[in-house]
Design a protein around this motif. Structure first.
Motif, PDB file in Angstrom:
ATOM      1  N   VAL A  50       1.751  -1.187   5.892  1.00  0.00           N
ATOM      2  CA  VAL A  50      -0.064  -2.226   5.231  1.00  0.00           C
ATOM      3  C   VAL A  50      -0.735  -1.323   4.495  1.00  0.00           C
ATOM      4  O   VAL A  50      -0.713   0.202   4.158  1.00  0.00           O
ATOM      5  CB  VAL A  50      -0.435  -2.155   6.889  1.00  0.00           C
ATOM      6  N   ARG A  51      -0.591  -1.941   3.401  1.00  0.00           N
ATOM      7  CA  ARG A  51      -2.226  -1.230   2.569  1.00  0.00           C
ATOM      8  C   ARG A  51      -2.877  -1.803   2.236  1.00  0.00           C
ATOM      9  O   ARG A  51      -3.741  -1.377   1.667  1.00  0.00           O
ATOM     10  CB  ARG A  51      -0.622  -2.134   1.277  1.00  0.00           C
ATOM     11  N   VAL A  52      -3.130  -3.757   2.779  1.00  0.00           N
ATOM     12  CA  VAL A  52      -4.694  -3.799   2.355  1.00  0.00           C
ATOM     13  C   VAL A  52      -4.874  -4.478   3.613  1.00  0.00           C
ATOM     14  O   VAL A  52      -4.550  -4.921   4.755  1.00  0.00           O
ATOM     15  CB  VAL A  52      -4.868  -4.968   1.688  1.00  0.00           C
ATOM     16  N   VAL A  53      -6.178  -3.908   4.298  1.00  0.00           N
ATOM     17  CA  VAL A  53      -7.124  -3.965   5.838  1.00  0.00           C
ATOM     18  C   VAL A  53      -8.342  -4.996   5.262  1.00  0.00           C
ATOM     19  O   VAL A  53      -8.950  -5.034   4.581  1.00  0.00           O
ATOM     20  CB  VAL A  53      -7.102  -3.096   6.478  1.00  0.00           C
ATOM     21  N   ILE A 112      -4.589   2.879   2.502  1.00  0.00           N
ATOM     22  CA  ILE A 112      -5.104   2.043   2.509  1.00  0.00           C
ATOM     23  C   ILE A 112      -6.147   0.910   1.888  1.00  0.00           C
ATOM     24  O   ILE A 112      -7.168   2.437   1.124  1.00  0.00           O
ATOM     25  CB  ILE A 112      -5.603   1.432   4.135  1.00  0.00           C
ATOM     26  N   VAL A 113      -6.309   0.248   1.801  1.00  0.00           N
ATOM     27  CA  VAL A 113      -7.778  -0.761   1.104  1.00  0.00           C
ATOM     28  C   VAL A 113      -8.463  -1.074   1.747  1.00  0.00           C
ATOM     29  O   VAL A 113      -7.810  -2.219   2.277  1.00  0.00           O
ATOM     30  CB  VAL A 113      -7.593  -1.042  -0.451  1.00  0.00           C
ATOM     31  N   LEU A 131     -20.153  -1.621   5.254  1.00  0.00           N
ATOM     32  CA  LEU A 131     -20.197  -0.186   4.794  1.00  0.00           C
ATOM     33  C   LEU A 131     -19.592   0.405   4.563  1.00  0.00           C
ATOM     34  O   LEU A 131     -18.816   1.772   3.910  1.00  0.00           O
ATOM     35  CB  LEU A 131     -21.547   0.240   4.818  1.00  0.00           C
ATOM     36  N   ALA A 132     -18.149   0.470   5.729  1.00  0.00           N
ATOM     37  CA  ALA A 132     -17.248   1.242   6.357  1.00  0.00           C
ATOM     38  C   ALA A 132     -16.131   0.900   5.917  1.00  0.00           C
ATOM     39  O   ALA A 132     -15.444   1.851   5.562  1.00  0.00           O
ATOM     40  CB  ALA A 132     -17.076   1.151   7.516  1.00  0.00           C
ATOM     41  N   CYS A 133     -16.157   0.142   5.484  1.00  0.00           N
ATOM     42  CA  CYS A 133     -14.944  -0.850   4.220  1.00  0.00           C
ATOM     43  C   CYS A 133     -15.382  -0.339   2.953  1.00  0.00           C
ATOM     44  O   CYS A 133     -16.460   0.183   2.418  1.00  0.00           O
ATOM     45  CB  CYS A 133     -14.945  -2.155   3.816  1.00  0.00           C
ATOM     46  N   ASP A 134     -13.782  -0.090   1.771  1.00  0.00           N
ATOM     47  CA  ASP A 134     -13.649   0.256   0.650  1.00  0.00           C
ATOM     48  C   ASP A 134     -14.864  -0.653  -0.219  1.00  0.00           C
ATOM     49  O   ASP A 134     -15.552  -0.739  -1.047  1.00  0.00           O
ATOM     50  CB  ASP A 134     -12.418   0.306   0.261  1.00  0.00           C
ATOM     51  N   PRO A 217       1.459  -0.628  -8.403  1.00  0.00           N
ATOM     52  CA  PRO A 217       2.234   0.356  -7.287  1.00  0.00           C
ATOM     53  C   PRO A 217       1.775   0.999  -6.103  1.00  0.00           C
ATOM     54  O   PRO A 217       0.526   1.756  -6.752  1.00  0.00           O
ATOM     55  CB  PRO A 217       3.018   1.408  -8.384  1.00  0.00           C
ATOM     56  N   ARG A 218       2.337   1.304  -4.936  1.00  0.00           N
ATOM     57  CA  ARG A 218       1.295   1.589  -4.096  1.00  0.00           C
ATOM     58  C   ARG A 218       0.644   2.631  -4.123  1.00  0.00           C
ATOM     59  O   ARG A 218      -0.658   3.350  -4.383  1.00  0.00           O
ATOM     60  CB  ARG A 218       2.151   2.036  -2.568  1.00  0.00           C
ATOM     61  N   ASP A 219       1.316   4.141  -4.637  1.00  0.00           N
ATOM     62  CA  ASP A 219       1.463   5.620  -4.776  1.00  0.00           C
ATOM     63  C   ASP A 219       0.080   5.063  -5.462  1.00  0.00           C
ATOM     64  O   ASP A 219      -0.884   6.242  -5.847  1.00  0.00           O
ATOM     65  CB  ASP A 219       2.637   6.589  -4.610  1.00  0.00           C
ATOM     66  N   ALA A 220      -0.115   4.810  -6.575  1.00  0.00           N
ATOM     67  CA  ALA A 220      -0.547   5.305  -8.174  1.00  0.00           C
ATOM     68  C   ALA A 220      -2.105   4.353  -7.383  1.00  0.00           C
ATOM     69  O   ALA A 220      -3.065   4.852  -7.607  1.00  0.00           O
ATOM     70  CB  ALA A 220      -0.123   3.862  -9.192  1.00  0.00           C
ATOM     71  N   VAL A 221      -2.164   3.590  -6.562  1.00  0.00           N
ATOM     72  CA  VAL A 221      -3.675   3.380  -5.685  1.00  0.00           C
ATOM     73  C   VAL A 221      -3.774   4.453  -5.192  1.00  0.00           C
ATOM     74  O   VAL A 221      -5.545   4.712  -4.919  1.00  0.00           O
ATOM     75  CB  VAL A 221      -3.403   1.823  -5.326  1.00  0.00           C
ATOM     76  N   ILE A 222      -2.954   5.018  -4.295  1.00  0.00           N
ATOM     77  CA  ILE A 222      -3.116   6.193  -3.221  1.00  0.00           C
ATOM     78  C   ILE A 222      -4.040   7.098  -3.564  1.00  0.00           C
ATOM     79  O   ILE A 222      -5.363   7.663  -3.664  1.00  0.00           O
ATOM     80  CB  ILE A 222      -2.311   6.059  -2.180  1.00  0.00           C
ATOM     81  N   GLU A 223      -3.887   7.598  -5.452  1.00  0.00           N
ATOM     82  CA  GLU A 223      -4.026   8.807  -5.598  1.00  0.00           C
ATOM     83  C   GLU A 223      -5.013   8.009  -6.545  1.00  0.00           C
ATOM     84  O   GLU A 223      -6.511   9.403  -6.668  1.00  0.00           O
ATOM     85  CB  GLU A 223      -2.717   8.984  -6.488  1.00  0.00           C
ATOM     86  N   THR A 224      -5.728   6.931  -6.954  1.00  0.00           N
ATOM     87  CA  THR A 224      -6.369   5.893  -7.557  1.00  0.00           C
ATOM     88  C   THR A 224      -7.416   6.827  -6.625  1.00  0.00           C
ATOM     89  O   THR A 224      -8.961   7.119  -7.259  1.00  0.00           O
ATOM     90  CB  THR A 224      -6.455   5.387  -8.597  1.00  0.00           C
ATOM     91  N   LYS A 225      -7.718   5.902  -5.685  1.00  0.00           N
ATOM     92  CA  LYS A 225      -8.573   5.840  -5.244  1.00  0.00           C
ATOM     93  C   LYS A 225      -9.310   7.331  -4.033  1.00  0.00           C
ATOM     94  O   LYS A 225      -9.958   7.633  -4.400  1.00  0.00           O
ATOM     95  CB  LYS A 225      -7.769   5.749  -3.597  1.00  0.00           C
ATOM     96  N   ALA A 226      -7.868   8.488  -3.349  1.00  0.00           N
ATOM     97  CA  ALA A 226      -8.853   9.548  -3.570  1.00  0.00           C
ATOM     98  C   ALA A 226      -8.625  10.293  -4.733  1.00  0.00           C
ATOM     99  O   ALA A 226     -10.022  11.445  -3.985  1.00  0.00           O
ATOM    100  CB  ALA A 226      -7.142  10.579  -3.136  1.00  0.00           C
ATOM    101  N   LEU A 227      -8.656  10.390  -5.504  1.00  0.00           N
ATOM    102  CA  LEU A 227      -9.533  10.691  -6.586  1.00  0.00           C
ATOM    103  C   LEU A 227     -10.826  10.158  -7.238  1.00  0.00           C
ATOM    104  O   LEU A 227     -12.320  10.668  -6.790  1.00  0.00           O
ATOM    105  CB  LEU A 227      -8.991  10.083  -8.222  1.00  0.00           C
TER     106      LEU A 227
END
Length: 259
Positions: A50-53, A112-113, A131-134, A217-227
């Motif tokens: 899952v990528r989006v919740v 996830i986003v 507020l808990a959500c992105d 791409p999933r990994d790009a979103v994960i890295e961007t979110k972490a940044l």
């Protein structure tokens, strides 16, 4: 596919999108410890694919907040009442609140986003759950309020950190201390809501956002979110270094040189 359906919470998964639905519209999706345990369980059951919740709610209200039964002397069946909690030791009280908070913490995981679809009232615990959500997409009838202080309490379900981050300290203090309603237009103007749409278009707007989030791409979103999540706690120079390290990982991965 339905993975969970209990205590007013349902989790369904459709490929890379999971949907968590509050399913007690008769009580305006009021919350209780049982609801919080179910929400925490839903987080554990979300598949790694899952990528989006999406977090949504049935009925006219997103969530009217804590079930008023919590304020009765007996509280909820099988649960410690407020009086019981107050009589416990500091460590016991801390552990109980920490358990409740687990329902609100997993939504910001980097893999996830999460998107809250908010209609009608989102009060107290309901406000904090949004507020808990992105991200938050709101119907034009959405109304947020943090009523804890009017009850002699404080917002303790992880909502204070994202609220200050979104609207700033002064406005967050004013919203919490007065308990006033923040309507959809103000929510969008101040950054609480990413988008406001007519109520009839809420589901479609959420679907469109989910599709846009899945396009990269999933990994790009994960890295961007972490940044972005880490930027608040880093200095400018530390953030520059974090960007370099993240980009190096992406470049190596793209050309097949990842460790």
């Amino acid at each position: 596919m339905t993975l969970l359906d209990k205590d007013g919470v349902r989790l369904t998964v459709d490929d890379t999108v999971a949907t968590v639905t509050l399913t007690n519209p008769a009580k305006r999706n009021a919350q209780s410890p049982a609801v919080w345990r179910a929400l925490a369980e839903a987080g554990k059951l979300v598949p790694g694919t899952v990528r989006v919740v999406v977090l949504r709610a049935e009925g006219k209200s997103f969530s009217a907040g804590l079930d008023r039964q919590a304020f009765t002397p007996e509280g909820f069946d099988g649960e410690p009442s407020f009086r019981d909690l107050a009589r416990g030791s500091d460590s016991e009280l801390d552990a109980t609140i920490a358990e409740y908070q687990q329902a609100f913490t997993w939504w910001r995981r980097n893999d996830i986003v999460s998107v809250a679809a908010v209609q009608g009232h989102a009060i107290g615990a309901g406000f904090q759950l949004a507020l808990a959500c992105d991200l938050r997409i709101c119907a034009d009838d959405a109304q947020f309020a943090m009523r804890e202080t009017s009850l002699g309490l404080v917002p303790d379900l992880t909502g204070t950190h994202p609220l200050v981050g979104l609207v700033g300290y002064a406005r967050a203090l004013e919203i919490c201390a007065t308990g006033r309603f923040v309507h959809a237009e103000e929510a969008e103007r101040t950054g609480l809501a990413n988008l406001v749409v007519p109520a009839a278009e809420l589901d479609g707007a959420v679907q469109d956002l989910a599709a846009a989030l899945l396009a990269a791409p999933r990994d790009a979103v994960i890295e961007t979110k972490a940044l972005l999540r880490g930027a608040v706690d880093r200095t400018y120079e530390e953030q520059r270094a974090a960007e370099r390290a993240a980009q190096a990982r992406r470049l190596r991965d793209l050309v097949g040189l990842a460790d």
